[in-house]
Design an enzyme around this catalytic site. Sequence first.
Site, PDB file in Angstrom:
ATOM      1  N   HIS A 181      13.793  -4.754  -0.249  1.00  0.00           N
ATOM      2  CA  HIS A 181      13.096  -5.913   0.319  1.00  0.00           C
ATOM      3  C   HIS A 181      13.173  -7.020  -0.743  1.00  0.00           C
ATOM      4  CE1 HIS A 181       9.472  -8.267   1.397  1.00  0.00           C
ATOM      5  NE2 HIS A 181       9.574  -7.727   2.601  1.00  0.00           N
ATOM      6  N   ASP A 188       8.840   0.987  -5.116  1.00  0.00           N
ATOM      7  CA  ASP A 188       8.202   0.175  -4.087  1.00  0.00           C
ATOM      8  C   ASP A 188       7.756   1.130  -2.983  1.00  0.00           C
ATOM      9  OD1 ASP A 188       7.545  -1.409  -1.967  1.00  0.00           O
ATOM     10  OD2 ASP A 188       9.364  -2.648  -2.020  1.00  0.00           O
ATOM     11  N   GLN A 240       6.398   0.972   2.149  1.00  0.00           N
ATOM     12  CA  GLN A 240       6.654   1.626   3.436  1.00  0.00           C
ATOM     13  C   GLN A 240       6.511   3.147   3.367  1.00  0.00           C
ATOM     14  OE1 GLN A 240       6.855  -0.032   6.125  1.00  0.00           O
ATOM     15  NE2 GLN A 240       7.516  -2.072   5.536  1.00  0.00           N
ATOM     16  N   LYS A 245      -0.710  -2.661   5.171  1.00  0.00           N
ATOM     17  CA  LYS A 245       0.246  -1.813   5.897  1.00  0.00           C
ATOM     18  C   LYS A 245      -0.299  -0.402   6.085  1.00  0.00           C
ATOM     19  CE  LYS A 245       4.351  -4.159   4.031  1.00  0.00           C
ATOM     20  NZ  LYS A 245       4.860  -5.004   5.101  1.00  0.00           N
ATOM     21  N   CYS A 299      13.296  -9.680   5.672  1.00  0.00           N
ATOM     22  CA  CYS A 299      13.190  -9.935   4.231  1.00  0.00           C
ATOM     23  C   CYS A 299      14.131  -9.045   3.419  1.00  0.00           C
ATOM     24  CB  CYS A 299      11.763  -9.773   3.717  1.00  0.00           C
ATOM     25  SG  CYS A 299      10.642 -10.947   4.439  1.00  0.00           S
TER      26      CYS A 299
HETATM   27  N1  7TS Z   1       8.473  -3.832   0.030  1.00  0.00           N
HETATM   28  C1  7TS Z   1       8.819  -3.373   1.236  1.00  0.00           C
HETATM   29  C2  7TS Z   1       9.730  -2.186   1.348  1.00  0.00           C
HETATM   30  C3  7TS Z   1       8.323  -4.006   2.368  1.00  0.00           C
HETATM   31  O1  7TS Z   1       8.677  -3.558   3.571  1.00  0.00           O
HETATM   32  C4  7TS Z   1       7.476  -5.132   2.228  1.00  0.00           C
HETATM   33  C5  7TS Z   1       6.967  -5.907   3.406  1.00  0.00           C
HETATM   34  C6  7TS Z   1       7.123  -5.541   0.939  1.00  0.00           C
HETATM   35  C7  7TS Z   1       7.651  -4.872  -0.145  1.00  0.00           C
HETATM   36  C8  7TS Z   1       6.215  -6.677   0.685  1.00  0.00           C
HETATM   37  O2  7TS Z   1       4.915  -6.405   1.118  1.00  0.00           O
HETATM   38  P1  7TS Z   1       3.794  -7.529   1.056  1.00  0.00           P
HETATM   39  O3  7TS Z   1       2.581  -6.875   1.609  1.00  0.00           O
HETATM   40  O4  7TS Z   1       3.655  -7.924  -0.357  1.00  0.00           O
HETATM   41  O5  7TS Z   1       4.282  -8.656   1.900  1.00  0.00           O
HETATM   42  N2  7TS Z   1       7.724  -5.753   4.547  1.00  0.00           N
HETATM   43  C9  7TS Z   1       7.601  -6.460   5.697  1.00  0.00           C
HETATM   44  C10 7TS Z   1       8.403  -6.211   6.800  1.00  0.00           C
HETATM   45  O6  7TS Z   1       9.259  -5.340   6.851  1.00  0.00           O
HETATM   46  N3  7TS Z   1       8.057  -7.053   7.776  1.00  0.00           N
HETATM   47  O7  7TS Z   1       7.090  -7.859   7.330  1.00  0.00           O
HETATM   48  C11 7TS Z   1       6.790  -7.505   6.034  1.00  0.00           C
END
Ligand code: 7TS
Length: 408
Positions: A121, A198, A201, A224, A362
């Site tokens: 990401h 990371d 997910q 999430k 992303c």
């Molecule tokens: N890493 C992964 C693998 C992600 O899927 C996401 C967000 C992030 C980092 C960043 O998370 P945040 O909470 O800091 O924004 N992924 C997604 C997505 O797949 N659709 O919207 C956000």
Amino acid sequence: MLNAKKIREDFPILKRKVYGKPLVYLDNAATTQKPMQVIEAISRYYREYNSNVHRAVHKLSQEATEAYESAHEKVSNFIGAKGIQEVAFTKNATESLNLVANSLSRQLSKGDEIILTQMEHHSNMVPWQQAAKRTGARLKYIEIDGNGELKMQQLQSLINKKTKIVAFTHVSNVLGTINPAKEIISAAKDAGAITVMDGAQSVPHMPVNAQKLGCDFLAFSSHKMLGPMGIGVLYGKDELLEKMEPLLYGGDMVSEVSFEDAKWNELPWRLEAGTPDVAGAVGLAAAIDYLLKIGLENIHDHEKLLTKLAIEKLQQIAGLAIYGPEAERAGLASFSINGVHPHDVSALLDAEGIAVRGGHHCAMPLARLLGTFGSTRASFYIYNTAQEMEKLAAAVEKLAARMGKLRK
Ligand code: 7TS
């Protein structure tokens, strides 16, 4: 086994209709919905004991401080950390990853190497690109194969004495690939490199134990995993966090200040400058309680079942390409319909009450690698049902047939 129908009763938003149709919420990789237990915990905090933490001796402040610290404790147990000194609250996974990249970049110099994967990401790619630019370090990528899995045989030739950091996603938000974290971490350790995982997910969907995996850092977001937006976690081994330079300076992160200088507070508070998101922490703690009651193994099994069902049905639709591994995979399915832009697919599904996400998710370099202008992604969680998988497949089939006719 998990009873999704019963679980749904806890989620007020799932009773909503969109365009007069029952909401089918399949955008859980972007953010999940919140159960009453989480909404109520946050509301109770503001109704009954809202106060700043670590600053006053009055009763409300004591209660707020206790709740805030116990949320750290809860997260620590949830991810198998040694204790709260290894758990710093941030705004989200993105901030956690930026904090690590920023801090570790102070130890990098020209010629050092950072290894990433092609399925990162942007949040676990751009901070490292910037760190490399600042320091003259070099980025190297573990490639993915046609199945959407990492070419693990490359790892040994990519890692060498110059490797200082190996940063990788545990689960791909586009492909659903579950990466062999243990193997990557152990190869990195053998070369003396620091590992950054990371977990955005993975932590919400399956048991993840930081100590057992042996990663040095782990980042994830509360929103999430049924918790509120605005709070995230950075886990780090205490001996590494001890050496970490804070990103923000100010109140609460210091133990002593003179006109000339300051000494840092103990961990994790030194990494949490300023008034924190106490309500967010309370909500995250309630979310963890909720997840633990269901059981992370059960959650993983439920999602595996849903994904298998969804993929089996989607595979029967002509003109559809599905991305990611065939077998072991996380609870999401990304696909594209021959010649149709993913934004159009998601808009048409939206009209049926089905919330999915279309685009590059992303992960622009990955989308380009797959040779697409993005994909449509359906991502699942504890409250999704087999019936919803059928609704998704039926709606996609209708759409693919309509598009097929238009092209003729
Ligand atoms: N890493 C992964 C693998 C992600 O899927 C996401 C967000 C992030 C980092 C960043 O998370 P945040 O909470 O800091 O924004 N992924 C997604 C997505 O797949 N659709 O919207 C956000």
